[in-house]
Design a protein around this motif. Sequence first.
Motif, short mmCIF file in Angstrom:
data_model
loop_
_atom_site.label_atom_id
_atom_site.label_comp_id
_atom_site.label_asym_id
_atom_site.label_seq_id
_atom_site.Cartn_x
_atom_site.Cartn_y
_atom_site.Cartn_z
N ASP A 43 0.83 -1.21 0.00
CA ASP A 43 0.00 0.00 0.00
C ASP A 43 0.86 1.26 0.00
N LEU A 44 1.93 1.23 0.76
CA LEU A 44 2.84 2.37 0.83
C LEU A 44 3.47 2.65 -0.53
N TRP A 45 3.97 1.59 -1.18
CA TRP A 45 4.59 1.76 -2.50
C TRP A 45 3.57 2.15 -3.55
N SER A 46 2.38 1.62 -3.47
CA SER A 46 1.33 2.00 -4.41
C SER A 46 1.06 3.49 -4.30
N SER A 47 0.95 3.99 -3.09
CA SER A 47 0.74 5.43 -2.87
C SER A 47 1.87 6.25 -3.47
N TYR A 48 3.09 5.78 -3.27
CA TYR A 48 4.25 6.50 -3.80
C TYR A 48 4.22 6.54 -5.33
N PHE A 49 4.03 5.37 -5.95
CA PHE A 49 4.03 5.33 -7.41
C PHE A 49 2.90 6.18 -7.99
N ARG A 50 1.76 6.18 -7.36
CA ARG A 50 0.63 6.99 -7.84
C ARG A 50 0.92 8.48 -7.68
N ALA A 51 1.69 8.84 -6.67
CA ALA A 51 2.04 10.25 -6.46
C ALA A 51 3.12 10.72 -7.44
N ARG A 52 4.02 9.84 -7.81
CA ARG A 52 5.15 10.24 -8.66
C ARG A 52 4.91 10.03 -10.15
N PHE A 53 4.16 9.01 -10.51
CA PHE A 53 3.97 8.67 -11.93
C PHE A 53 2.50 8.80 -12.31
N ASN A 54 2.26 8.91 -13.62
CA ASN A 54 0.89 9.05 -14.11
C ASN A 54 0.22 7.72 -14.41
N LEU A 87 16.59 2.67 -6.13
CA LEU A 87 16.48 3.51 -7.32
C LEU A 87 15.55 4.69 -7.04
N MET A 88 14.42 4.42 -6.43
CA MET A 88 13.46 5.49 -6.15
C MET A 88 14.03 6.49 -5.13
N ILE A 89 14.61 5.97 -4.07
CA ILE A 89 15.16 6.83 -3.02
C ILE A 89 16.30 7.70 -3.57
N LEU A 90 17.14 7.13 -4.42
CA LEU A 90 18.29 7.85 -4.94
C LEU A 90 17.97 8.81 -6.08
N THR A 91 16.87 8.59 -6.79
CA THR A 91 16.55 9.45 -7.93
C THR A 91 15.48 10.49 -7.64
N ASP A 92 14.76 10.33 -6.56
CA ASP A 92 13.70 11.27 -6.22
C ASP A 92 14.03 11.96 -4.90
N PRO A 93 14.41 13.23 -4.94
CA PRO A 93 14.76 13.91 -3.70
C PRO A 93 13.59 14.05 -2.73
N HIS A 94 12.36 13.85 -3.22
CA HIS A 94 11.19 13.96 -2.35
C HIS A 94 10.77 12.62 -1.74
N GLU A 97 11.07 12.12 2.24
CA GLU A 97 10.02 12.87 2.94
C GLU A 97 8.66 12.21 2.76
N PHE A 98 8.38 11.74 1.54
CA PHE A 98 7.11 11.06 1.27
C PHE A 98 6.94 9.87 2.20
N PHE A 99 7.97 9.01 2.26
CA PHE A 99 7.85 7.80 3.08
C PHE A 99 7.81 8.12 4.56
N GLN A 100 8.58 9.10 4.98
CA GLN A 100 8.56 9.48 6.39
C GLN A 100 7.18 10.01 6.78
N THR A 101 6.58 10.81 5.92
CA THR A 101 5.25 11.34 6.18
C THR A 101 4.24 10.22 6.22
N GLN A 102 4.29 9.33 5.23
CA GLN A 102 3.35 8.21 5.18
C GLN A 102 3.49 7.30 6.40
N MET A 103 4.71 7.02 6.80
CA MET A 103 4.92 6.15 7.96
C MET A 103 4.47 6.84 9.24
N GLY A 104 4.62 8.16 9.28
CA GLY A 104 4.16 8.92 10.45
C GLY A 104 2.65 8.87 10.56
#
Length: 107
Positions: A43-54, A87-94, A97-104
């Motif tokens: 669920d966490l990764w799905s949220s991330y991919f939906r936020a970053r990609f179309n 790859l995601m962590i190293l190529t996306d500077p955001h 923060e996204f994962f920290q916010t989601q985990m919080g």
Amino acid sequence: MSRPRLTLIVSNDLSCAEAGTPQGQSSWSKQLDPYRLKVEAPDLWSSYFRARFNSPREVALFCDVSFQTALNWWGAVTSPASHIALLMILTDPHAPEFFQTQMGQAA
């Protein structure tokens, strides 16, 4: 030729609290439940991919995986392997923060 030696020096004169160490700190194992993280990862990764990609297609192209794999991530069926996570962590500077916010929010 002698090998260098490591010497550990311990002082028990002051406790950690007396030395100014903040109280209330807990270990990572108490802050993150590994089982919960494993269960919630899709669920966490799905949220991330939906936020970053179309679309799942963009995910597949960027991550160099099959469309079906990207669709599984998009739909929270599975989560990516460690090399994709890096790859995601190293190529996306955001990403951190996204994962920290989601985990919080999940805590």
